[in-house]
Design an enzyme around this catalytic site. Structure first.
Site, mmCIF file in Angstrom:
data_model
loop_
_atom_site.group_PDB
_atom_site.id
_atom_site.type_symbol
_atom_site.label_atom_id
_atom_site.label_comp_id
_atom_site.label_asym_id
_atom_site.label_seq_id
_atom_site.Cartn_x
_atom_site.Cartn_y
_atom_site.Cartn_z
ATOM 1 C CG HIS A 28 -1.946 -1.066 1.244
ATOM 2 N ND1 HIS A 28 -1.675 -2.366 1.578
ATOM 3 C CD2 HIS A 28 -3.269 -1.028 0.950
ATOM 4 C CE1 HIS A 28 -2.791 -3.081 1.497
ATOM 5 N NE2 HIS A 28 -3.769 -2.298 1.120
ATOM 6 C CG HIS A 259 -5.764 2.606 -0.629
ATOM 7 N ND1 HIS A 259 -5.971 1.239 -0.615
ATOM 8 C CD2 HIS A 259 -5.833 3.008 0.655
ATOM 9 C CE1 HIS A 259 -6.172 0.854 0.637
ATOM 10 N NE2 HIS A 259 -6.082 1.899 1.421
ATOM 11 C CD GLU A 407 -19.494 -2.290 25.762
ATOM 12 O OE1 GLU A 407 -19.478 -1.700 24.668
ATOM 13 O OE2 GLU A 407 -20.469 -2.257 26.536
ATOM 14 C CG HIS A 469 -28.159 -8.396 28.932
ATOM 15 N ND1 HIS A 469 -28.810 -7.862 27.836
ATOM 16 C CD2 HIS A 469 -27.713 -7.330 29.654
ATOM 17 C CE1 HIS A 469 -28.762 -6.541 27.900
ATOM 18 N NE2 HIS A 469 -28.106 -6.197 28.985
#
Lengths: 665, 665
Positions: A28, A259, A407, A469
């Protein structure tokens, strides 16, 4: 050196990268060609580093968050003289066995601070490093710990949710020594960034409390000045560098192909003409190389002074500093856990599983100040704060990070702390939300970082919050991950033992999985020996030497296995109970031990409030299983265990069925 | 009704929620008490809905993204008169079997648009619904499709990365019919939001191109006015409602405990005193109930008019509209796949696995305009755009969504589209990045939504990008997920067959996993029958009826199995090859079929460029396996297959070893 004098040094990055990518036939080019001047500005005047001592504790950290642009990093390491990134290594870019892999792979000795590639992880790691630095700085002072964290970052990292989480929390925590260098090239893999984003990225950072400096990313003087501003500001800084992707290659620069479109010899030639670079393939003129080597030398005095300050420390302080930075555990840590284990065994109070872990965490608080806990807005139900202070913008001595409901960032922060060193990171949330953290957990496993991922609420035992959950498949998905230990203790004794093993485990992460519900004592006797250390052991042997049934269980289901054993033995069926708190450790034992534990005779039944997936390695195709068959349901825990038939009676029935089938054969 | 007259209606939400939560002994009062006025304003004057026809296609969609506050939704459904959410159901809140579960569980017939609970998912689903509406509106016009999407949202959803991804892309796409109602109560589970965030959330939305209206969330008139502004604005709107968490309960309102601290009878009593609510437990005065029932009746004419317009449609247009909204596949869709399968079998060109899938997608483009593809900035390497136009702010007819590097949002968007109806969503990225999408994939599985998660780059076969991009454990982690079909086709024929099965599968999501590398033909004959439909089949039988070896393989490793078979047969060893493109479908076959496929005789060897984890259900403990033992490595694909010993020779050696062991027994 002036900016003008530095320009050829930037071109050296460019041509080293072009030549390596052409040779590799893939790579790249966008990042190394677009960020050559930015990197030059950073290394020339700002970066505190020493190529002769890549793991110098007080070095500035550099993270290539846009990891696909790995040739930028290899060029820098090669040019500045890191021992292991030689020109030959650069020539072997992307070949099997090369240090110059497709994406940077964690190895501090090489100068590679973290593995990057999956977008957003790198800047979140950098965030964790900056938190680690701030915390250690507060404890040890500027003399010992005073360095900055820089991250190269592309558009993708900033689109990813984890990147956005990082922006928000880094601004909140005012991590002034964190600086992002944004490659604002307006191109992603799909083409123009306007395909998928139109917000003003600089403003987004400002809203989050960052300093933003907007510069021409190909102007070394401007970038240098911006880096000075970053150092002077009490906020984290984002230097928005307007760049041209693939700059220097006429065919692709500023285009989508800049790219990672394949480059050819002709491209290398055209670039040499365009930039007036008369040097051959992989040729770095001596004056340019010596320029690069000078950047490391610039830091020589700083480095020596720091070493002298460390050497001059009072013995005790020096020993503690070195212990922590080496990641060694303090004298006496095992005794704390042994005492805890003894105390718990003697107690007839049985707190919730996760509360036991919280109490262990608390017991270690004083002796292990390097422990930092991140938690995603579940302080009360996961119970790992205890006496820890919060780490905040104004209190850097706090070792509990309120991560908010983020999280993913939390997991990657822990990785960054571990990679930084000097911190023993724990990351705490519900097991159901481990999926949010999982990409970071995979990176921890891949890098072999000693992060403890602590989870509570590990099964249908959580009850009424329902199937969203209630983990049923998550134990399996974590056990499937290479280099990840998964521990699920059955009672306080096993919890203490698992903690002991987890703390000593340095070559990879551990997932420590705890029930929400109370865990009654399953051990029949206290032992000095850590029985969980081998991952599995005979908890309760059968009444006769020839077993008819072996019950294998983990965590909260071990108690069910013991009750089933009692009933089966009452029926005259010789039944053993094996506890398997950590499969990976058990699998690593020798064959004789494993055979002895699992039993050579009779039938086997696995018991776990989760899916059978993965259990057949112990049960065989014909073994029995008492557990979940699909997602859970909302209702009280007891009712759910009955509904899903995870009970001693169900185990007895399963055993009788298997014995009949076996007898019929 | 005036705002003043509406206030008691808001209190009805409050007391229904309090009484249900007190009775259940747990629940989250923060949301229903804090958002009672907001919800009342929405339902009273704005919401287009019909409790007598909950699945009315042109209804406004309401998502409770802060799903823990489920009593808000149940109160609304009960008060407005949805058939299945009776007062008795509300009284059974959080009991096993109640429609009023801990978190809302997807069931449009009940009035529950999506399952929520894991934070951020709901607003990302709402985003997907708004995209679906815009797309369908562009095709069918205002007469048939013209509705809005509302989402209740708390701080947690906006901290989550997926929420931030949504904010960014919704603003970019100018989803003007999407409105968020933010419960700005400044409290999360840990306490004050200032523990973890200090950015100006309203400004963050404005930067992303949203209209933000800031109001007092307890002022019904203000909220009503804001809802009018939302309807009038060409941008998506966020109504920032300043609220008091748990409002009405003196002991906890405005406090951390307002979120979910246990409530008692005394709290219910104190709230009644504070708010001057003289009515008994679960008592809803007739005038208040009739007020609520009137909100549905308000829409009666709109509903009847819409039905009349549908009835008046030309037959063909009506049939197409109804087909699409019912999620039925178009006549002739199977023939397209059959033709493709025939054509591929006859061809001697073998494109990359993912390119085959892209070609199938393209073949279906004309006949199935309801197919929408989301992709996370990997258009070129995953090849699923083809002739599809991009869905943009100005072209709502486009069915390809450039999601940017936002995999998590992409997955949840697909869920929202599927839940909305009228769209057949595909979500495309690399398999390594499925971990970023996984929380959304779990929700799709839990809800049973017919989403196709398409993945490319499925193994070490991707080569030089290295272990970050090489799945080894991900097949196992997906197979472990309940209600998720995982398909990994071996060649173009299997790809067409798997697509056929996947399209027809309506009761849950499918993960369709494709190699990057070329997939040579493994089928020896063209069959009309879809052999992959049963998940596993004998691809090539052994030369003798009594097998000595059965090789089980998937995807790109089936070709290795066939070559190994050739070599083993040449050694006189009777060897069969079984292809297992979809384990879950195979597991669902009857025992006789499975036994016939897996073979009753000889030894078994699994072959997959992934970990063994999970394979033992077919191989048994003693079976052989040729595959990965840990993470991959960076290098060319061929070299990696050799390095990790996943070759025909390795299979032959493993077979010989097993046969010797078996013979020795």
């Amino acid at each position: 050196m002036t900016a003008h004098e530095l320009q050829p040094l930037a071109h050296a990055i460019r041509f080293l990268s072009i030549d390596a990518i052409v040779r590799a036939t893939e790579g790249h080019q966008g990042v190394p060609l677009g960020m050559a001047e930015i990197a030059t500005a950073l290394y020339a005047k700002q970066l505190k580093f020493n190529p002769q001592d890549p793991t110098w504790w007080d070095r500035d950290r550099v993270v290539l968050s846009n990891g696909h642009g790995s040739m930028l990093l290899y060029s820098l390491l090669c040019l500045t003289g890191y021992e292991h990134i030689t020109l030959d290594q650069v020539k072997s870019f992307r070949e099997l066995g090369s240090h110059c892999a497709g994406h940077p792979e964690y190895d501090p000795k090489l100068g590679i601070e973290v593995t990057t590639g999956p977008l957003g992880q790198g800047i979140a790691n950098a965030f964790g490093m900056a938190v680690a630095e701030a915390f250690l700085n507060a404890r040890f002072g500027d003399d010992l710990v005073n360095h900055r964290t820089y991250a190269f970052v592309g558009d993708g990292c900033l689109q990813e949710g984890i990147g956005q989480e990082m922006i928000s929390l880094a601004g909140h925590l005012k991590l002034s020594k964190l600086t992002l260098l944004w490659d604002d090239n307006q191109i992603t893999d799909d083409g123009k960034t306007e395909l998928s984003i139109s917000e003003n990225v600089a403003e987004r950072f400002r809203v989050a409390g960052w300093q933003v400096v907007e510069v021409d990313g190909h102007n070394i003087a401007d970038v240098s000045e911006a880096l000075e501003l970053a150092k002077a500001d009490p906020r984290p800084s984002m230097i928005a560098c307007r760049t041209v992707i693939g700059k220097g290659i006429p065919r692709v620069q500023g285009q989508r192909g800049g790219h990672s479109a394949r480059l050819y010899e002709e491209d290398a030639k055209a670039a040499r003409e365009l930039l007036n670079w008369p040097h051959g393939q992989f040729e770095i003129p001596e004056n340019i190389l010596s320029g690069w080597r000078g950047f490391g030398a610039r830091n020589q005095n700083t480095y020596e002074d720091w070493k002298a300050r460390v050497a001059a420390l009072p013995a005790e302080k020096r020993a503690e500093f070195e212990r922590i930075m080496r990641g060694e555990l303090p004298a006496g840590w095992e005794q704390v856990l042994h005492d805890f284990k003894r105390k718990c065994f003697d107690s007839d109070e049985f707190p919730g599983g996760i509360q036991i872990s919280g109490a262990i965490n608390q017991a270690l608080a004083e002796i292990m100040p390097e422990r930092m806990v991140g938690c995603a807005d579940l302080e009360a139900p996961t119970g790992h704060k205890g006496p820890l202070q919060a780490f905040t913008a104004t209190n850097r001595s706090g070792s509990y990070v309120h991560c908010g409901v983020r999280e993913h960032l939390m997991g990657a922060m822990a990785n960054g702390m571990a990679a930084h060193g000097g911190i023993l990171p724990l990351s705490v949330t519900y097991l159901a939300f481990s999926d949010y953290e999982r990409p970071a957990m995979r990176m921890a496993a891949l890098m072999g970082l000693p992060v403890k991922f602590v989870f509570s609420h590990d099964s249908i035992g959580i009850g009424k919050n329902g199937p969203t959950h209630q983990p049923v498949e998550i134990l399996a998905s974590l056990r499937a991950m290479p280099n990840m230990l998964v521990m699920r203790p059955a009672d306080a004794t096993e919890a203490a033992e698992c903690w002991e093993t987890a703390m000593a485990h340095r070559t990879g992460p551990v997932s420590m999985v705890f029930a929400r519900q109370k865990l009654p004592r399953v051990r029949q006797a206290h032992t000095e020996e850590n029985l969980s250390r081998k991952g599995g052991y005979v908890l309760s042997e059968a009444s006769r030497s020839k077993r008819q049934v072996t019950l294998l269980a983990t965590g909260s289901e071990v108690a069910i296995a013991l009750e089933a054993q009692r009933r089966l033995e009452a029926l005259g069926i010789a039944t053993a109970v094996v506890s398997l708190p950590c499969w990976e450790l058990f699998d690593a034992q020798d064959a004789a031990y494993k055979a002895a534990v699992l039993g050579r005779d009779g039938v086997r039944i696995g018991i776990e409030a989760a899916l059978r997936y993965g259990w057949d390695q112990y049960l065989g195709i014909d073994g029995g299983f008492v557990g979940m068959k699909g997602f859970g349901a909302p209702g009280p825990a007891d009712a759910l265990y009955r509904l899903f038939n995870i009970t001693p009676d169900a185990v007895v029935l399963e055993a009788q069925r298997l014995l009949e089938t076996a007898g019929a054969k």
